[in-house]
Design a protein around this motif. Structure first.
Motif, PDB file in Angstrom:
ATOM      1  N   ASN A   7       0.853  -1.188   0.000  1.00 14.75           N
ATOM      2  CA  ASN A   7       0.000   0.000   0.000  1.00 14.75           C
ATOM      3  C   ASN A   7       0.889   1.237   0.000  1.00 14.75           C
ATOM      4  OD1 ASN A   7       0.975  -0.680   2.431  1.00 14.75           O
ATOM      5  ND2 ASN A   7      -0.886  -0.197   3.571  1.00 14.75           N
ATOM      6  N   ARG A  74      -9.102  -3.287  -5.536  1.00 14.91           N
ATOM      7  CA  ARG A  74     -10.488  -3.750  -5.422  1.00 14.91           C
ATOM      8  C   ARG A  74     -11.411  -2.546  -5.484  1.00 14.91           C
ATOM      9  NH1 ARG A  74      -9.883  -5.658   0.514  1.00 14.91           N
ATOM     10  NH2 ARG A  74      -8.969  -3.592   0.542  1.00 14.91           N
ATOM     11  N   SER A  79     -15.913  -5.134   0.318  1.00 11.15           N
ATOM     12  CA  SER A  79     -14.614  -5.580   0.823  1.00 11.15           C
ATOM     13  C   SER A  79     -13.950  -4.528   1.723  1.00 11.15           C
ATOM     14  CB  SER A  79     -13.691  -5.962  -0.337  1.00 11.15           C
ATOM     15  OG  SER A  79     -13.531  -4.851  -1.187  1.00 11.15           O
ATOM     16  N   TRP A  83     -13.943   1.277   5.745  1.00  7.44           N
ATOM     17  CA  TRP A  83     -14.224   2.479   4.966  1.00  7.44           C
ATOM     18  C   TRP A  83     -15.694   2.571   4.559  1.00  7.44           C
ATOM     19  CZ3 TRP A  83     -11.737   6.681   5.439  1.00  7.44           C
ATOM     20  CH2 TRP A  83     -10.392   6.653   5.778  1.00  7.44           C
ATOM     21  N   HIS A 145       9.464   0.985   9.731  1.00  8.15           N
ATOM     22  CA  HIS A 145       8.161   0.371   9.454  1.00  8.15           C
ATOM     23  C   HIS A 145       7.278   1.118   8.465  1.00  8.15           C
ATOM     24  CE1 HIS A 145       8.920  -2.325  12.861  1.00  8.15           C
ATOM     25  NE2 HIS A 145       9.485  -1.265  13.392  1.00  8.15           N
ATOM     26  N   TYR A 146       7.808   2.213   7.877  1.00  6.90           N
ATOM     27  CA  TYR A 146       6.921   2.978   6.989  1.00  6.90           C
ATOM     28  C   TYR A 146       6.886   2.376   5.578  1.00  6.90           C
ATOM     29  CZ  TYR A 146       4.221   7.129   5.659  1.00  6.90           C
ATOM     30  OH  TYR A 146       3.231   7.973   5.226  1.00  6.90           O
ATOM     31  N   LEU A 214       0.655   7.704   8.628  1.00  9.80           N
ATOM     32  CA  LEU A 214       0.011   6.572   9.293  1.00  9.80           C
ATOM     33  C   LEU A 214       0.986   5.398   9.228  1.00  9.80           C
ATOM     34  CD1 LEU A 214      -2.310   4.734  10.306  1.00  9.80           C
ATOM     35  CD2 LEU A 214      -3.108   4.592   7.940  1.00  9.80           C
ATOM     36  N   CYS A 215       1.337   4.884  10.385  1.00 13.43           N
ATOM     37  CA  CYS A 215       2.319   3.798  10.412  1.00 13.43           C
ATOM     38  C   CYS A 215       2.090   2.894  11.613  1.00 13.43           C
ATOM     39  CB  CYS A 215       3.724   4.391  10.486  1.00 13.43           C
ATOM     40  SG  CYS A 215       5.018   3.143  10.408  1.00 13.43           S
ATOM     41  N   ILE A 216       2.104   1.605  11.352  1.00 12.79           N
ATOM     42  CA  ILE A 216       1.937   0.623  12.424  1.00 12.79           C
ATOM     43  C   ILE A 216       3.134  -0.334  12.384  1.00 12.79           C
ATOM     44  CG2 ILE A 216       0.512  -1.313  13.226  1.00 12.79           C
ATOM     45  CD1 ILE A 216      -1.929   0.164  12.139  1.00 12.79           C
ATOM     46  N   LEU A 220       2.459  -5.466  14.601  1.00  7.27           N
ATOM     47  CA  LEU A 220       1.059  -5.199  15.005  1.00  7.27           C
ATOM     48  C   LEU A 220       0.122  -5.057  13.804  1.00  7.27           C
ATOM     49  CD1 LEU A 220       1.366  -2.665  17.942  1.00  7.27           C
ATOM     50  CD2 LEU A 220       0.477  -4.990  18.037  1.00  7.27           C
ATOM     51  N   LYS A 223      -4.338  -6.205  12.565  1.00  3.30           N
ATOM     52  CA  LYS A 223      -5.125  -6.371  13.787  1.00  3.30           C
ATOM     53  C   LYS A 223      -6.216  -5.315  13.844  1.00  3.30           C
ATOM     54  CE  LYS A 223      -1.218  -8.048  16.558  1.00  3.30           C
ATOM     55  NZ  LYS A 223      -1.537  -9.467  16.379  1.00  3.30           N
ATOM     56  N   ARG A 224      -6.507  -4.713  12.711  1.00  7.18           N
ATOM     57  CA  ARG A 224      -7.529  -3.659  12.604  1.00  7.18           C
ATOM     58  C   ARG A 224      -7.200  -2.447  13.482  1.00  7.18           C
ATOM     59  NH1 ARG A 224      -9.729  -4.715   8.033  1.00  7.18           N
ATOM     60  NH2 ARG A 224     -11.325  -3.183   8.546  1.00  7.18           N
ATOM     61  N   ALA A 226      -5.365   0.125  12.253  1.00  2.00           N
ATOM     62  CA  ALA A 226      -5.406   1.326  11.398  1.00  2.00           C
ATOM     63  C   ALA A 226      -6.757   2.055  11.530  1.00  2.00           C
ATOM     64  CB  ALA A 226      -5.098   0.976   9.944  1.00  2.00           C
ATOM     65  N   PRO A 227      -7.894   1.338  11.440  1.00  3.95           N
ATOM     66  CA  PRO A 227      -9.172   2.051  11.612  1.00  3.95           C
ATOM     67  C   PRO A 227      -9.286   2.754  12.966  1.00  3.95           C
ATOM     68  CG  PRO A 227      -9.563  -0.092  10.619  1.00  3.95           C
ATOM     69  CD  PRO A 227      -8.106  -0.054  10.992  1.00  3.95           C
ATOM     70  N   THR A 248      -3.525  10.909   1.040  1.00 12.20           N
ATOM     71  CA  THR A 248      -3.166  10.185  -0.178  1.00 12.20           C
ATOM     72  C   THR A 248      -2.726   8.786   0.200  1.00 12.20           C
ATOM     73  OG1 THR A 248      -0.919  11.056   0.010  1.00 12.20           O
ATOM     74  CG2 THR A 248      -2.381  12.181  -1.528  1.00 12.20           C
ATOM     75  N   ILE A 251      -2.723   2.704  -2.262  1.00  7.42           N
ATOM     76  CA  ILE A 251      -3.782   1.708  -2.472  1.00  7.42           C
ATOM     77  C   ILE A 251      -5.108   2.388  -2.819  1.00  7.42           C
ATOM     78  CG2 ILE A 251      -2.858  -0.175  -1.059  1.00  7.42           C
ATOM     79  CD1 ILE A 251      -4.826   0.826   1.174  1.00  7.42           C
TER      80      ILE A 251
HETATM   81  C1  LIG Z   1      -0.981   1.220   6.405  1.00  9.98           C
HETATM   82  C2  LIG Z   1      -0.974   0.420   7.688  1.00  9.98           C
HETATM   83  C3  LIG Z   1      -1.005   1.364   8.848  1.00  9.98           C
HETATM   84  C4  LIG Z   1      -2.209  -0.465   7.700  1.00  9.98           C
HETATM   85  O1  LIG Z   1      -2.150  -1.300   8.801  1.00  9.98           O
HETATM   86  P1  LIG Z   1      -2.615  -2.845   8.745  1.00  9.98           P
HETATM   87  O2  LIG Z   1      -2.210  -3.469  10.015  1.00  9.98           O
HETATM   88  O3  LIG Z   1      -2.092  -3.416   7.475  1.00  9.98           O
HETATM   89  O4  LIG Z   1      -4.198  -2.772   8.586  1.00  9.98           O
HETATM   90  P2  LIG Z   1      -5.322  -2.941   9.717  1.00  9.98           P
HETATM   91  O5  LIG Z   1      -5.652  -4.374   9.883  1.00  9.98           O
HETATM   92  O6  LIG Z   1      -4.925  -2.235  10.939  1.00  9.98           O
HETATM   93  O7  LIG Z   1      -6.541  -2.141   9.049  1.00  9.98           O
HETATM   94  C5  LIG Z   1      -7.047  -2.466   7.802  1.00  9.98           C
HETATM   95  C6  LIG Z   1      -7.956  -1.352   7.345  1.00  9.98           C
HETATM   96  O8  LIG Z   1      -7.183  -0.148   7.167  1.00  9.98           O
HETATM   97  C7  LIG Z   1      -7.349   0.322   5.834  1.00  9.98           C
HETATM   98  N1  LIG Z   1      -6.083   0.892   5.368  1.00  9.98           N
HETATM   99  C8  LIG Z   1      -4.945   0.247   5.097  1.00  9.98           C
HETATM  100  N2  LIG Z   1      -4.024   1.119   4.658  1.00  9.98           N
HETATM  101  C9  LIG Z   1      -4.612   2.322   4.649  1.00  9.98           C
HETATM  102  C10 LIG Z   1      -4.161   3.611   4.289  1.00  9.98           C
HETATM  103  N3  LIG Z   1      -2.927   3.820   3.834  1.00  9.98           N
HETATM  104  N4  LIG Z   1      -5.010   4.642   4.414  1.00  9.98           N
HETATM  105  C11 LIG Z   1      -6.254   4.447   4.867  1.00  9.98           C
HETATM  106  N5  LIG Z   1      -6.748   3.235   5.223  1.00  9.98           N
HETATM  107  C12 LIG Z   1      -5.918   2.191   5.108  1.00  9.98           C
HETATM  108  C13 LIG Z   1      -7.682  -0.909   5.041  1.00  9.98           C
HETATM  109  O9  LIG Z   1      -8.327  -0.575   3.834  1.00  9.98           O
HETATM  110  C14 LIG Z   1      -8.582  -1.662   6.004  1.00  9.98           C
HETATM  111  O10 LIG Z   1      -9.875  -1.109   6.029  1.00  9.98           O
HETATM  112  P3  LIG Z   1     -11.084  -1.781   5.145  1.00  9.98           P
HETATM  113  O11 LIG Z   1     -11.486  -3.033   5.846  1.00  9.98           O
HETATM  114  O12 LIG Z   1     -12.175  -0.777   5.095  1.00  9.98           O
HETATM  115  O13 LIG Z   1     -10.498  -2.073   3.793  1.00  9.98           O
HETATM  116  C15 LIG Z   1       0.293  -0.485   7.799  1.00  9.98           C
HETATM  117  O14 LIG Z   1       0.260  -1.441   6.785  1.00  9.98           O
HETATM  118  C16 LIG Z   1       1.597   0.283   7.687  1.00  9.98           C
HETATM  119  O15 LIG Z   1       2.056   0.879   8.646  1.00  9.98           O
HETATM  120  N6  LIG Z   1       2.194   0.268   6.489  1.00  9.98           N
HETATM  121  C17 LIG Z   1       3.409   0.974   6.199  1.00  9.98           C
HETATM  122  C18 LIG Z   1       3.170   2.449   6.136  1.00  9.98           C
HETATM  123  C19 LIG Z   1       2.073   2.862   5.167  1.00  9.98           C
HETATM  124  O16 LIG Z   1       1.898   2.282   4.114  1.00  9.98           O
HETATM  125  N7  LIG Z   1       1.335   3.906   5.567  1.00  9.98           N
HETATM  126  C20 LIG Z   1       0.262   4.446   4.779  1.00  9.98           C
HETATM  127  C21 LIG Z   1       0.760   5.506   3.919  1.00  9.98           C
HETATM  128  S1  LIG Z   1      -0.519   6.109   2.892  1.00  9.98           S
END
Ligand SMILES: CC(C)(COP(=O)(O)OP(=O)(O)OC[C@H]1O[C@@H](n2cnc3c(N)ncnc32)[C@H](O)[C@@H]1OP(=O)(O)O)[C@@H](O)C(=O)NCCC(=O)NCCS
Length: 498
Positions: A7, A74, A79, A83, A145-146, A214-216, A220, A223-224, A226-227, A248, A251
């Protein structure tokens, strides 16, 4: 460890184009290439059978659009568990119905005064980015982790000085720098941020928050969480009376207000090739590639110089008029011009420098043009020779050439094309001088007028723009339905996100 993330935002984009062995017939190859001018360009000079062989290895979506295929594009609402519950535009809304600009959720809900529950063993924190130690913690979380590219070869490496610049813009609020810590170890494991921005979307001017970083932590993921982070930053924005946001992502989420494509201009082709960022085109040699990307030693434009504090008023005036031509753009004030464009880095700390801004001043002391770029390195994952790719990103620019009252739109476009090629040609010289390996740009602003001529190559990354709780019709992103540069229609996006 979690699987590589796809993503991605910018870092993810690499020079595209890799091909291996298999066979399809030459006629089919012709048809497929007609769908993808960028790919056709890349295969120029090869005979039809070789092209057919190479094409066979690419996935259909890659051939049609130049982008990697993947489960991420998608478009069915079902799905999107999270969101689908949020006030955002939906995929199942009629595509061609007239869209009245306005909030998705008309009534502002009652805002909870407390944060929602956090995963067991973790807790919410507000990061204090005036405290160097806490700024470093955010930096370390993001460094490890970004965003990575699809093959996990590169990861954004936002420096502490970059984060200080990006997260403490005029009007910044500490409570919009939201972290999650492990309760026992106190380790920072997640982050999300917002900064206040005045954003014009077509005729309406909105006070929004620009959500970013946004970064996890990899352990972790999925595990949902991010929402939960997104809902918390929304709550904290709502508490300040802010109901809309811009963000922005690489994905597809419901639902892009625009989609731009990444382009990359090699400045050190050999290095980019060695780290796997740039491919060797099938009809070329390393020596020819190096020669192709040489840039002159000196700039050409008369009156070109670095921006100074005394230029703030003129740059504000020029940039504001320039950005007014786009459908979506920020409305800057004086303080923001100073913050975003004037470098604060001391002379002896230039390795930490984030932003460079140049102006063109004519003989009457009037600033007729400006351009800027910022520095954002990517770590090269697991390469022994090179630790980082030093990337510059094209930031804002403006030119009086676009603002000539006495000329037709066509005449202006012709003049602007010439002028922007001069400006960006000089920007390349300056980027090379600073030591950047590559200059990255999207298909936004008027970039479609110079990307090809200045030898930017199409990347494999897209950037989708989203608005939270705001509905507006789709805004052109500078690419056509084949994802090729759309010079004819250009882009309506005048907002550059970090
Ligand atoms: C992006 C990130 C925080 C998502 O965390 P995750 O553990 O993979 O996802 P979670 O299980 O917590 O949550 C999933 C939900 O978050 C949404 N989501 C994932 N990435 C997202 C993003 N970049 N922006 C908004 N929503 C996002 C998913 O669509 C999903 O929601 P849905 O069921 O409506 O589709 C994590 O993958 C991460 O830190 N990635 C590296 C940094 C990054 O890509 N940051 C985003 C920059 S735009």
């Amino acid at each position: 460890m979690a699987p590589p993330q796809d993503n991605d935002k910018p870092s993810g984009s690499k020079d595209k184009g890799k091909a291996k062995e298999k066979v399809i017939d030459a006629n089919t190859a012709d048809k497929l290439l007609s769908l993808n001018p960028a790919l056709a360009n890349e295969f120029a000079g090869l005979d039809r059978n070789s092209v057919a062989k190479l094409l066979k290895e690419l996935k259909l979506q890659e051939i049609a659009t130049g982008l990697p295929a993947g489960g991420k594009n998608r478009k069915d609402m079902a799905s999107y568990k999270f969101w689908a519950t949020q006030p955002v535009a939906r995929f199942d809304e009629p595509e061609n119905a007239p869209v009245a600009d306005g909030p998705v959720q008309a009534e502002n809900p009652v805002v909870p005064t407390e944060s929602s529950a956090m995963l067991e063993g973790f807790e919410w924190v507000t990061m204090d980015l005036d405290d160097e130690a806490q700024l470093k913690e955010v930096y370390e979380l993001l460094t490890g982790h970004y965003v990575e590219d699809q093959e996990a070869m590169f990861r954004f490496n936002y420096s502490a000085s970059f984060l200080d610049w990006a997260l403490k813009s005029p009007g910044w609020l500490k409570q919009w720098h939201v972290g999650v810590r492990a309760s026992k170890s106190r380790k920072l494991v997640a982050f999300i941020s917002g900064i206040p921005v005045k954003l014009r979307v077509r005729e309406k001017v909105l006070n929004v928050s620009e959500i970013n970083f946004l970064c996890i932590h990899k352990k972790l993921r999925e595990k949902r969480l991010a929402p939960v982070l997104i809902k918390e930053i929304t709550r904290r924005c709502n508490l300040e009376g802010i109901w809309n946001a811009i963000y922005t992502a690489g994905i597809v989420l419901p639902k892009p207000v625009s989609t731009c494509r990444y382009y990359h201009r090699s400045l050190d082709w050999s290095k980019l090739y060695k780290v796997g960022f740039s491919p060797l085109p099938h009809n070329s040699t390393p020596a020819r590639q190096v020669a192709r990307y040489l840039v002159p030693k000196d700039t050409k434009l008369k009156g070109l110089r670095e921006m100074k504090a005394e230029d703030i008023d003129q740059v504000l005036d020029l940039l504001s008029r320039y950005l007014a031509r786009f459908e979506m753009a920020p409305e800057f004030d004086k303080k923001e011009i100073e913050h975003w464009f004037l470098s604060r880095t001391a002379a002896d700390k230039q390795e930490d420098r984030v932003v460079w801004t140049y102006v063109v001043e004519n003989d009457q002391g009037k600033i007729t043009d400006m351009f800027s770029f910022y520095s954002l390195e990517s770590s090269v994952i697991g390469n022994k020779e090179f630790k980082v790719v030093k990337a510059a990103y094209l930031f804002y620019y403006a030119s009086e050439t676009a603002l000539q009252a006495d000329k037709s739109e066509d005449e202006i476009k012709k003049d602007l094309k010439v002028r922007l090629n001069e400006l960006i040609g000089d920007a390349l010289v300056l980027c090379k001088r600073v030591g950047f390996d590559v200059l990255n740009a999207l298909t936004l602003l008027d970039n479609t007028l110079f990307l090809e001529k200045q030898k930017f190559g199409a990347g494999d990354g897209q950037l989708h723009y989203y608005l939270f709780n705001w509905r507006t019709a789709f805004i052109r992103g500078g690419v056509d339905e084949n994802n090729a540069i759309d010079e004819k229609n250009g882009s309506g996006i005048g907002m550059v996100m970090l």
